[in-house]
Design a protein around this motif. Sequence first.
Motif, PDB file in Angstrom:
ATOM      1  N   ASP A 164       0.661  -1.296  -0.415  1.00  0.00           N
ATOM      2  CA  ASP A 164       0.126  -0.085   0.101  1.00  0.00           C
ATOM      3  C   ASP A 164       0.895   1.499   0.055  1.00  0.00           C
ATOM      4  O   ASP A 164       0.901   1.935  -0.114  1.00  0.00           O
ATOM      5  CB  ASP A 164      -0.984  -0.186   1.430  1.00  0.00           C
ATOM      6  CG  ASP A 164      -1.632  -1.009   1.360  1.00  0.00           C
ATOM      7  OD1 ASP A 164      -2.567  -1.712  -0.417  1.00  0.00           O
ATOM      8  OD2 ASP A 164      -2.391  -1.353   2.081  1.00  0.00           O
ATOM      9  N   ALA A 165       1.822   1.081   0.949  1.00  0.00           N
ATOM     10  CA  ALA A 165       2.421   2.486   1.128  1.00  0.00           C
ATOM     11  C   ALA A 165       3.491   2.690  -0.122  1.00  0.00           C
ATOM     12  O   ALA A 165       3.301   3.449  -0.867  1.00  0.00           O
ATOM     13  CB  ALA A 165       4.145   1.944   1.891  1.00  0.00           C
ATOM     14  N   LEU A 166       4.066   1.189  -0.923  1.00  0.00           N
ATOM     15  CA  LEU A 166       4.813   1.565  -1.984  1.00  0.00           C
ATOM     16  C   LEU A 166       3.735   2.291  -3.452  1.00  0.00           C
ATOM     17  O   LEU A 166       3.827   2.491  -4.527  1.00  0.00           O
ATOM     18  CB  LEU A 166       5.106   0.496  -2.627  1.00  0.00           C
ATOM     19  CG  LEU A 166       6.759  -0.347  -2.208  1.00  0.00           C
ATOM     20  CD1 LEU A 166       6.624  -1.693  -2.379  1.00  0.00           C
ATOM     21  CD2 LEU A 166       7.559   0.680  -2.223  1.00  0.00           C
ATOM     22  N   ASP A 167       2.674   1.796  -3.160  1.00  0.00           N
ATOM     23  CA  ASP A 167       1.286   2.432  -4.575  1.00  0.00           C
ATOM     24  C   ASP A 167       1.321   3.520  -4.191  1.00  0.00           C
ATOM     25  O   ASP A 167       1.551   5.054  -5.218  1.00  0.00           O
ATOM     26  CB  ASP A 167       0.285   1.387  -4.195  1.00  0.00           C
ATOM     27  CG  ASP A 167      -0.246   0.193  -4.458  1.00  0.00           C
ATOM     28  OD1 ASP A 167       1.203  -0.233  -5.587  1.00  0.00           O
ATOM     29  OD2 ASP A 167      -0.773  -0.795  -4.061  1.00  0.00           O
ATOM     30  N   ASP A 168       1.153   4.612  -2.539  1.00  0.00           N
ATOM     31  CA  ASP A 168       1.125   5.552  -2.441  1.00  0.00           C
ATOM     32  C   ASP A 168       2.546   6.327  -2.841  1.00  0.00           C
ATOM     33  O   ASP A 168       2.525   8.034  -3.504  1.00  0.00           O
ATOM     34  CB  ASP A 168       0.412   5.805  -0.963  1.00  0.00           C
ATOM     35  CG  ASP A 168      -0.514   5.521  -0.370  1.00  0.00           C
ATOM     36  OD1 ASP A 168      -1.234   5.644  -1.539  1.00  0.00           O
ATOM     37  OD2 ASP A 168      -0.460   5.514   0.080  1.00  0.00           O
ATOM     38  N   LEU A 169       3.944   5.671  -2.623  1.00  0.00           N
ATOM     39  CA  LEU A 169       4.598   6.127  -3.343  1.00  0.00           C
ATOM     40  C   LEU A 169       4.923   6.638  -4.562  1.00  0.00           C
ATOM     41  O   LEU A 169       5.465   7.920  -4.955  1.00  0.00           O
ATOM     42  CB  LEU A 169       5.856   5.845  -2.974  1.00  0.00           C
ATOM     43  CG  LEU A 169       7.100   6.436  -2.923  1.00  0.00           C
ATOM     44  CD1 LEU A 169       7.202   7.747  -1.945  1.00  0.00           C
ATOM     45  CD2 LEU A 169       8.399   5.539  -2.859  1.00  0.00           C
ATOM     46  N   SER A 170       4.279   5.801  -5.238  1.00  0.00           N
ATOM     47  CA  SER A 170       4.647   5.683  -6.808  1.00  0.00           C
ATOM     48  C   SER A 170       3.832   6.474  -7.412  1.00  0.00           C
ATOM     49  O   SER A 170       3.634   7.515  -8.527  1.00  0.00           O
ATOM     50  CB  SER A 170       3.764   4.332  -7.342  1.00  0.00           C
ATOM     51  OG  SER A 170       3.984   3.924  -8.995  1.00  0.00           O
ATOM     52  N   ARG A 171       1.814   6.984  -6.622  1.00  0.00           N
ATOM     53  CA  ARG A 171       1.382   7.903  -7.250  1.00  0.00           C
ATOM     54  C   ARG A 171       2.410   9.077  -7.531  1.00  0.00           C
ATOM     55  O   ARG A 171       1.905  10.258  -7.765  1.00  0.00           O
ATOM     56  CB  ARG A 171       0.017   7.683  -6.654  1.00  0.00           C
ATOM     57  CG  ARG A 171      -0.695   6.607  -6.787  1.00  0.00           C
ATOM     58  CD  ARG A 171      -2.580   6.759  -6.052  1.00  0.00           C
ATOM     59  NE  ARG A 171      -2.142   6.581  -4.588  1.00  0.00           N
ATOM     60  CZ  ARG A 171      -2.725   5.192  -4.538  1.00  0.00           C
ATOM     61  NH1 ARG A 171      -2.909   3.982  -4.950  1.00  0.00           N
ATOM     62  NH2 ARG A 171      -2.588   5.398  -3.081  1.00  0.00           N
ATOM     63  N   PHE A 172       2.885   9.842  -5.996  1.00  0.00           N
ATOM     64  CA  PHE A 172       3.252  10.968  -5.589  1.00  0.00           C
ATOM     65  C   PHE A 172       4.818  11.239  -6.680  1.00  0.00           C
ATOM     66  O   PHE A 172       4.692  12.219  -6.964  1.00  0.00           O
ATOM     67  CB  PHE A 172       3.730  11.016  -4.097  1.00  0.00           C
ATOM     68  CG  PHE A 172       2.260  11.130  -3.133  1.00  0.00           C
ATOM     69  CD1 PHE A 172       2.403  13.215  -3.985  1.00  0.00           C
ATOM     70  CD2 PHE A 172       1.947  10.340  -2.556  1.00  0.00           C
ATOM     71  CE1 PHE A 172       0.988  13.499  -2.253  1.00  0.00           C
ATOM     72  CE2 PHE A 172       1.309  10.898  -1.569  1.00  0.00           C
ATOM     73  CZ  PHE A 172       0.075  12.287  -1.795  1.00  0.00           C
ATOM     74  N   ALA A 173       5.112  10.379  -6.953  1.00  0.00           N
ATOM     75  CA  ALA A 173       6.019  10.201  -7.725  1.00  0.00           C
ATOM     76  C   ALA A 173       5.860  10.938  -9.552  1.00  0.00           C
ATOM     77  O   ALA A 173       6.206  10.851 -10.402  1.00  0.00           O
ATOM     78  CB  ALA A 173       6.712   8.423  -7.538  1.00  0.00           C
ATOM     79  N   HIS A 174       4.386  10.190  -9.574  1.00  0.00           N
ATOM     80  CA  HIS A 174       4.028  10.327 -10.574  1.00  0.00           C
ATOM     81  C   HIS A 174       2.889  11.329 -11.354  1.00  0.00           C
ATOM     82  O   HIS A 174       2.461  11.749 -12.032  1.00  0.00           O
ATOM     83  CB  HIS A 174       3.492   9.303 -11.505  1.00  0.00           C
ATOM     84  CG  HIS A 174       4.005   7.692 -11.760  1.00  0.00           C
ATOM     85  ND1 HIS A 174       4.106   7.335 -10.466  1.00  0.00           N
ATOM     86  CD2 HIS A 174       5.379   7.464 -12.800  1.00  0.00           C
ATOM     87  CE1 HIS A 174       5.542   6.416 -11.084  1.00  0.00           C
ATOM     88  NE2 HIS A 174       5.803   6.830 -12.611  1.00  0.00           N
ATOM     89  N   ILE A 175       3.459  12.545 -10.210  1.00  0.00           N
ATOM     90  CA  ILE A 175       2.268  13.626 -10.310  1.00  0.00           C
ATOM     91  C   ILE A 175       3.055  14.832 -11.228  1.00  0.00           C
ATOM     92  O   ILE A 175       4.108  14.947 -10.393  1.00  0.00           O
ATOM     93  CB  ILE A 175       1.315  14.077  -8.836  1.00  0.00           C
ATOM     94  CG1 ILE A 175       0.617  13.292  -7.841  1.00  0.00           C
ATOM     95  CG2 ILE A 175       1.583  15.535  -8.252  1.00  0.00           C
ATOM     96  CD1 ILE A 175       0.358  13.575  -6.680  1.00  0.00           C
ATOM     97  N   ASP A 176       1.542  15.382 -11.815  1.00  0.00           N
ATOM     98  CA  ASP A 176       3.194  16.731 -12.161  1.00  0.00           C
ATOM     99  C   ASP A 176       2.344  17.772 -11.795  1.00  0.00           C
ATOM    100  O   ASP A 176       1.843  18.397 -10.771  1.00  0.00           O
ATOM    101  CB  ASP A 176       1.142  16.740 -13.724  1.00  0.00           C
ATOM    102  CG  ASP A 176       2.062  18.021 -14.358  1.00  0.00           C
ATOM    103  OD1 ASP A 176       3.328  18.522 -14.106  1.00  0.00           O
ATOM    104  OD2 ASP A 176       1.022  18.610 -15.289  1.00  0.00           O
ATOM    105  N   PRO A 177       4.205  18.170 -11.346  1.00  0.00           N
ATOM    106  CA  PRO A 177       4.581  19.878 -10.057  1.00  0.00           C
ATOM    107  C   PRO A 177       3.897  20.292 -10.836  1.00  0.00           C
ATOM    108  O   PRO A 177       3.290  21.643  -9.803  1.00  0.00           O
ATOM    109  CB  PRO A 177       5.469  19.599 -10.781  1.00  0.00           C
ATOM    110  CG  PRO A 177       6.909  18.385 -11.050  1.00  0.00           C
ATOM    111  CD  PRO A 177       5.142  17.230 -12.417  1.00  0.00           C
ATOM    112  N   ALA A 178       2.865  20.893 -11.300  1.00  0.00           N
ATOM    113  CA  ALA A 178       1.993  21.671 -12.465  1.00  0.00           C
ATOM    114  C   ALA A 178       0.676  22.034 -11.612  1.00  0.00           C
ATOM    115  O   ALA A 178       0.256  22.704 -11.218  1.00  0.00           O
ATOM    116  CB  ALA A 178       2.199  22.252 -13.710  1.00  0.00           C
TER     117      ALA A 178
END
Length: 198
Positions: free
Chosen positions: A97-111
């Motif tokens: 679950d934590a890895l899934d959350d980390l993956s979501r944050f890693a692929h967010i558009d900074p804008a």
Amino acid sequence: MNNKRHGHSPQPPASPPRAPSLEPDTGEPVPDPASSEISGGPAASAPSQGSVSELDVWKDRHLRLAAEYDNFRKRTTKERAETWGRAQAELVSRLADALDDLSRFAHIDPAEIDSKTLHEGVDLVERKVWKELENAGVTRIDQAGVPFDPNVHEAVTTQPAAKPEQDHTVGQIVQPGYKMRDTLLRPARVVVLTWQGQ
């Protein structure tokens, strides 16, 4: 009359010596069983045959025990590897679950996200990860001000201590260490304080 009595009974005539039997194939004489027993022939060698068969029994037992031990060792090694594999799989499943959350944050558009939200999200993921690691028995070695312990600390450099009580203590954590229950996973890399004297 010449009938004289003798003081002893007449001896029976001696039987003529028996001719030895011959082997039909070789023509060699066949040993007499009676004489073999007297002279210590095959009958005398019977105990050695018995001891040879007893030796064979012990050899067989030894080989069986060696084979059983080898099978036990292989089975134990396989079971240990399977147990370790299951433990690793369980830990990864806890972290999924934590890895899934980390993956979501890693692929967010900074804008599309501000730094405060990103910071809070990463903090949340870190807390999730540490919750599962602590449940698995993992602890962090990151305390400053404690006595230097070569069993859990690795000194990278030294600095002068401000007072004698700080001598040989951890002044700064350069890189935290980790333990899993009683097993050291990685020593903490630290700066050690030393008292120079005034």
